[in-house]
Design a protein around this motif. Sequence first.
Motif, PDB file in Angstrom:
ATOM      1  N   ASN A 106       0.958  -1.199   0.045  1.00 32.87           N
ATOM      2  CA  ASN A 106       0.106   0.173   0.018  1.00 32.87           C
ATOM      3  C   ASN A 106       0.814   1.371   0.150  1.00 32.87           C
ATOM      4  O   ASN A 106       0.653   2.208  -0.771  1.00 32.87           O
ATOM      5  CB  ASN A 106      -0.971  -0.118   1.203  1.00 32.87           C
ATOM      6  N   HIS A 107       1.971   1.203   0.695  1.00 32.68           N
ATOM      7  CA  HIS A 107       2.859   2.369   0.848  1.00 32.68           C
ATOM      8  C   HIS A 107       4.164   1.988   0.843  1.00 32.68           C
ATOM      9  O   HIS A 107       4.726   0.882   1.219  1.00 32.68           O
ATOM     10  CB  HIS A 107       2.362   3.306   1.987  1.00 32.68           C
ATOM     11  N   THR A 108       5.120   2.831   0.576  1.00 32.22           N
ATOM     12  CA  THR A 108       6.711   2.465   0.741  1.00 32.22           C
ATOM     13  C   THR A 108       7.162   3.728   1.854  1.00 32.22           C
ATOM     14  O   THR A 108       6.144   4.437   2.435  1.00 32.22           O
ATOM     15  CB  THR A 108       7.044   3.116  -0.643  1.00 32.22           C
ATOM     16  N   SER A 109       8.524   3.741   2.093  1.00 31.04           N
ATOM     17  CA  SER A 109       8.935   4.847   2.781  1.00 31.04           C
ATOM     18  C   SER A 109       9.169   5.967   2.019  1.00 31.04           C
ATOM     19  O   SER A 109       9.396   5.977   0.607  1.00 31.04           O
ATOM     20  CB  SER A 109      10.365   4.363   3.212  1.00 31.04           C
ATOM     21  N   ASP A 110       9.105   7.256   2.858  1.00 27.71           N
ATOM     22  CA  ASP A 110       9.287   8.551   1.920  1.00 27.71           C
ATOM     23  C   ASP A 110      10.723   8.545   1.269  1.00 27.71           C
ATOM     24  O   ASP A 110      11.075   9.295   0.850  1.00 27.71           O
ATOM     25  CB  ASP A 110       8.961   9.831   2.773  1.00 27.71           C
ATOM     26  N   PHE A 115       9.799   7.310  -4.421  1.00 27.04           N
ATOM     27  CA  PHE A 115       9.040   8.472  -3.805  1.00 27.04           C
ATOM     28  C   PHE A 115      10.052   9.670  -3.876  1.00 27.04           C
ATOM     29  O   PHE A 115       9.656  10.790  -4.275  1.00 27.04           O
ATOM     30  CB  PHE A 115       8.820   8.268  -2.467  1.00 27.04           C
ATOM     31  N   VAL A 116      11.388   9.474  -3.680  1.00 24.80           N
ATOM     32  CA  VAL A 116      12.437  10.616  -3.878  1.00 24.80           C
ATOM     33  C   VAL A 116      12.144  10.937  -5.548  1.00 24.80           C
ATOM     34  O   VAL A 116      12.386  12.364  -5.613  1.00 24.80           O
ATOM     35  CB  VAL A 116      13.708  10.002  -3.723  1.00 24.80           C
ATOM     36  N   GLU A 117      12.115  10.335  -6.184  1.00 26.14           N
ATOM     37  CA  GLU A 117      11.864  10.556  -7.655  1.00 26.14           C
ATOM     38  C   GLU A 117      10.497  11.282  -7.777  1.00 26.14           C
ATOM     39  O   GLU A 117      10.492  12.446  -8.313  1.00 26.14           O
ATOM     40  CB  GLU A 117      12.049   9.496  -8.639  1.00 26.14           C
ATOM     41  N   SER A 118       9.479  10.877  -7.514  1.00 27.86           N
ATOM     42  CA  SER A 118       8.149  11.296  -7.332  1.00 27.86           C
ATOM     43  C   SER A 118       7.858  12.887  -6.913  1.00 27.86           C
ATOM     44  O   SER A 118       7.470  13.548  -7.601  1.00 27.86           O
ATOM     45  CB  SER A 118       7.034  10.347  -6.748  1.00 27.86           C
ATOM     46  N   ASP A 123       6.748  16.958 -13.147  1.00 23.95           N
ATOM     47  CA  ASP A 123       7.065  16.429 -14.434  1.00 23.95           C
ATOM     48  C   ASP A 123       7.718  15.134 -14.323  1.00 23.95           C
ATOM     49  O   ASP A 123       8.140  14.553 -15.295  1.00 23.95           O
ATOM     50  CB  ASP A 123       7.173  17.293 -15.371  1.00 23.95           C
ATOM     51  N   ASN A 124       8.228  14.401 -13.243  1.00 23.54           N
ATOM     52  CA  ASN A 124       8.906  13.568 -13.070  1.00 23.54           C
ATOM     53  C   ASN A 124       8.357  12.360 -13.566  1.00 23.54           C
ATOM     54  O   ASN A 124       6.751  12.184 -13.331  1.00 23.54           O
ATOM     55  CB  ASN A 124       9.420  13.198 -11.612  1.00 23.54           C
ATOM     56  N   LEU A 125       9.011  11.214 -14.067  1.00 22.25           N
ATOM     57  CA  LEU A 125       8.087  10.069 -14.654  1.00 22.25           C
ATOM     58  C   LEU A 125       7.460   9.072 -13.738  1.00 22.25           C
ATOM     59  O   LEU A 125       6.533   8.414 -13.969  1.00 22.25           O
ATOM     60  CB  LEU A 125       9.069   9.164 -15.584  1.00 22.25           C
ATOM     61  N   LYS A 126       7.988   9.415 -12.537  1.00 22.02           N
ATOM     62  CA  LYS A 126       7.176   8.479 -11.191  1.00 22.02           C
ATOM     63  C   LYS A 126       6.395   9.653 -10.492  1.00 22.02           C
ATOM     64  O   LYS A 126       5.741   9.096  -9.285  1.00 22.02           O
ATOM     65  CB  LYS A 126       8.326   8.030 -10.369  1.00 22.02           C
ATOM     66  N   ARG A 127       5.775  10.686 -10.857  1.00 22.70           N
ATOM     67  CA  ARG A 127       5.247  11.414 -10.096  1.00 22.70           C
ATOM     68  C   ARG A 127       3.765  10.779  -9.774  1.00 22.70           C
ATOM     69  O   ARG A 127       3.235  10.661  -8.740  1.00 22.70           O
ATOM     70  CB  ARG A 127       4.880  12.705 -11.007  1.00 22.70           C
ATOM     71  N   ASP A 128       3.172  10.188 -10.864  1.00 25.82           N
ATOM     72  CA  ASP A 128       1.987   9.478 -10.817  1.00 25.82           C
ATOM     73  C   ASP A 128       1.991   7.945  -9.964  1.00 25.82           C
ATOM     74  O   ASP A 128       0.980   7.456  -9.994  1.00 25.82           O
ATOM     75  CB  ASP A 128       1.335   9.292 -12.191  1.00 25.82           C
ATOM     76  N   TRP A 129       3.219   7.766  -9.535  1.00 23.95           N
ATOM     77  CA  TRP A 129       3.340   6.536  -9.050  1.00 23.95           C
ATOM     78  C   TRP A 129       2.785   6.639  -7.545  1.00 23.95           C
ATOM     79  O   TRP A 129       2.511   5.633  -6.767  1.00 23.95           O
ATOM     80  CB  TRP A 129       4.864   5.960  -8.887  1.00 23.95           C
ATOM     81  N   TYR A 130       2.715   7.971  -6.972  1.00 22.90           N
ATOM     82  CA  TYR A 130       1.913   8.107  -5.775  1.00 22.90           C
ATOM     83  C   TYR A 130       1.029   9.064  -5.801  1.00 22.90           C
ATOM     84  O   TYR A 130       0.520   9.565  -6.870  1.00 22.90           O
ATOM     85  CB  TYR A 130       2.975   8.772  -4.834  1.00 22.90           C
ATOM     86  N   ILE A 131       0.182   9.486  -4.756  1.00 23.21           N
ATOM     87  CA  ILE A 131      -1.051  10.166  -4.842  1.00 23.21           C
ATOM     88  C   ILE A 131      -0.689  11.596  -4.519  1.00 23.21           C
ATOM     89  O   ILE A 131      -0.740  11.894  -3.398  1.00 23.21           O
ATOM     90  CB  ILE A 131      -2.309   9.588  -3.861  1.00 23.21           C
ATOM     91  N   TRP A 132      -0.954  12.473  -5.630  1.00 27.04           N
ATOM     92  CA  TRP A 132      -0.632  14.083  -5.355  1.00 27.04           C
ATOM     93  C   TRP A 132      -1.929  14.708  -5.702  1.00 27.04           C
ATOM     94  O   TRP A 132      -2.515  14.493  -6.958  1.00 27.04           O
ATOM     95  CB  TRP A 132       0.588  14.346  -6.356  1.00 27.04           C
ATOM     96  N   LYS A 133      -2.402  15.893  -5.061  1.00 28.42           N
ATOM     97  CA  LYS A 133      -3.458  16.781  -5.075  1.00 28.42           C
ATOM     98  C   LYS A 133      -3.149  18.008  -4.841  1.00 28.42           C
ATOM     99  O   LYS A 133      -2.344  18.325  -3.915  1.00 28.42           O
ATOM    100  CB  LYS A 133      -4.582  16.332  -4.282  1.00 28.42           C
ATOM    101  N   ASP A 134      -3.648  18.823  -5.706  1.00 20.54           N
ATOM    102  CA  ASP A 134      -3.666  20.276  -5.366  1.00 20.54           C
ATOM    103  C   ASP A 134      -4.319  20.645  -4.213  1.00 20.54           C
ATOM    104  O   ASP A 134      -5.454  19.973  -3.786  1.00 20.54           O
ATOM    105  CB  ASP A 134      -4.253  21.083  -6.562  1.00 20.54           C
TER     106      ASP A 134
END
Length: 535
Positions: A106-110, A115-118, A123-134
Amino acid sequence: MKNASQYLWWHTGIIYQIYPRSYQDSNADGIGDLRGIIERLDYLQWLGVNVIWLSPVYPSPMADFGYDISDYTGIHPLFGTMADFDELLDVIHLRGMKLILDFVPNHTSDKHPWFVESRSSRDNLKRDWYIWKDPGDDGSVPNNWLSVFGGSAWEWDEQTRQYYYHGFLKEQPDLNWRNPEVQDAMLEVMRFWLEKGVDGFRVDVLWHLIKDQQYPDNPPNPDYQAHMPTYDQLLPVYSTDQPEVHDIISRMRSLLDSYDDRLMIGEIYLPIQKLMLYYGVDNKGAHLPFNFQLIDLPWIAQKIARAVDEYEAALPPGGWPNWVLGNHDRPRIATRVGIEQARIAAMLLLTLRGTPTIYYGDELGMRDVPIPFEEIQDPQGLNMPDKNLSRDPARTPMQWDCSANGGFSSVRPWLRVDEAFERENVQVEREDRHSMLSLYKRLIELRQKEQSLITGAYEPVECNEQTIAYIRRESGHSAFFVLLNLSNGSACFNNENRRINGFVNIATSPHLEGRMISGKINLNGNEGIIVRLAQ
């Protein structure tokens, strides 16, 4: 009903959960490790358990003691090396035992590289690997969802000016399982360990994986009370248990099915009818969606008997039951119901139909150990200090013998050992026929050699305010009658017209063993019997 040859190892096995930090320290750093587990395999084989489940041993910053993973395919140096793990797996298999790992999808470490990439840029390629919201128009959090460990489930990232979602600690960002790349990457993690030869996985918080795509507010919980965790203020209608999670589980199951005889257990805290859905269509979901009723229910005979009946009735065709008395997240059974009733609980766990799971130390009668606030390690306890929710008391070191620190370590352990360890430990209890450990060993021996207790049908006989009575029966084998008094008061079972007669095989009170049962059965408080029925 299946014949004996159709049952697989998880149908007939007994699972034993090891919390590695607390089992055996082999290198004098106060923390249990893999070599320590290897040293104690003789004990586990003597006890009779044959499936070992390890809580996480992966590299981790240890914000949540291993459930915040920074590398899914490594071993944390605290626990040893990959060579140590390989040796553990080999010697477990050489003993005819199985090893299942905790899988935390369900989750990783930060601190995980993903996540470091995200979080490095929008616009990082792994941005959408986690849940980001405005943020909301006023800069507020995207919705009202709460973290299990207290506070909002949204954490502001100043660099990229968005919030990320964490259902647990802020150091545990949730993966976006709607992203096919995430699914593929996590399935490859499972494949890595399957190729090594592990026998399966216990999948952590499986019902959390998918969230509602619209991210609406969760509704308030009308039954919330002040003593409850703050997470319970809301009903997690939109943040957990979404229909699409079953597609993910199906993919996991397909991968496991491509190997021989691998097991998937799901950690799922849901009502029974919802829990049943996790077996999947045509039983192609989790083999064993964990059944936590013996942890969650009040210890009242009628409530437990009714729950057993409802659970048995709700199982899908071919679905295999399972029962759990304790784990690393909940108070120990001896603390919840008292040491005398913990003996009854052992008899219940090991005579019900289905796969039982034993939490390390419960076979000794280990209790929750009071941990002073200044020694609390658990983030749940630290984040909600006024709620008394630390899980540390149920995670204290295993009590092996009368030496310093209970034989767990030659130095001060990471958590204190129970002050009663000199009386309640493996060394002392192995020599005492009336100890909790001896009761567990005898129950396990009986279960493992009697087909009726391994795979036989469950037949409810009677339940009242004090007692539960049932029969386990397999055609062509000895049947067993189980009568348990879940109260402190004396109880009488009226045997007239029931034709229940036979010899008491195992009892919580030794004077009852060997006695012939035919007429009325009188039990003292906290007594239970297992009767081999006359043929």
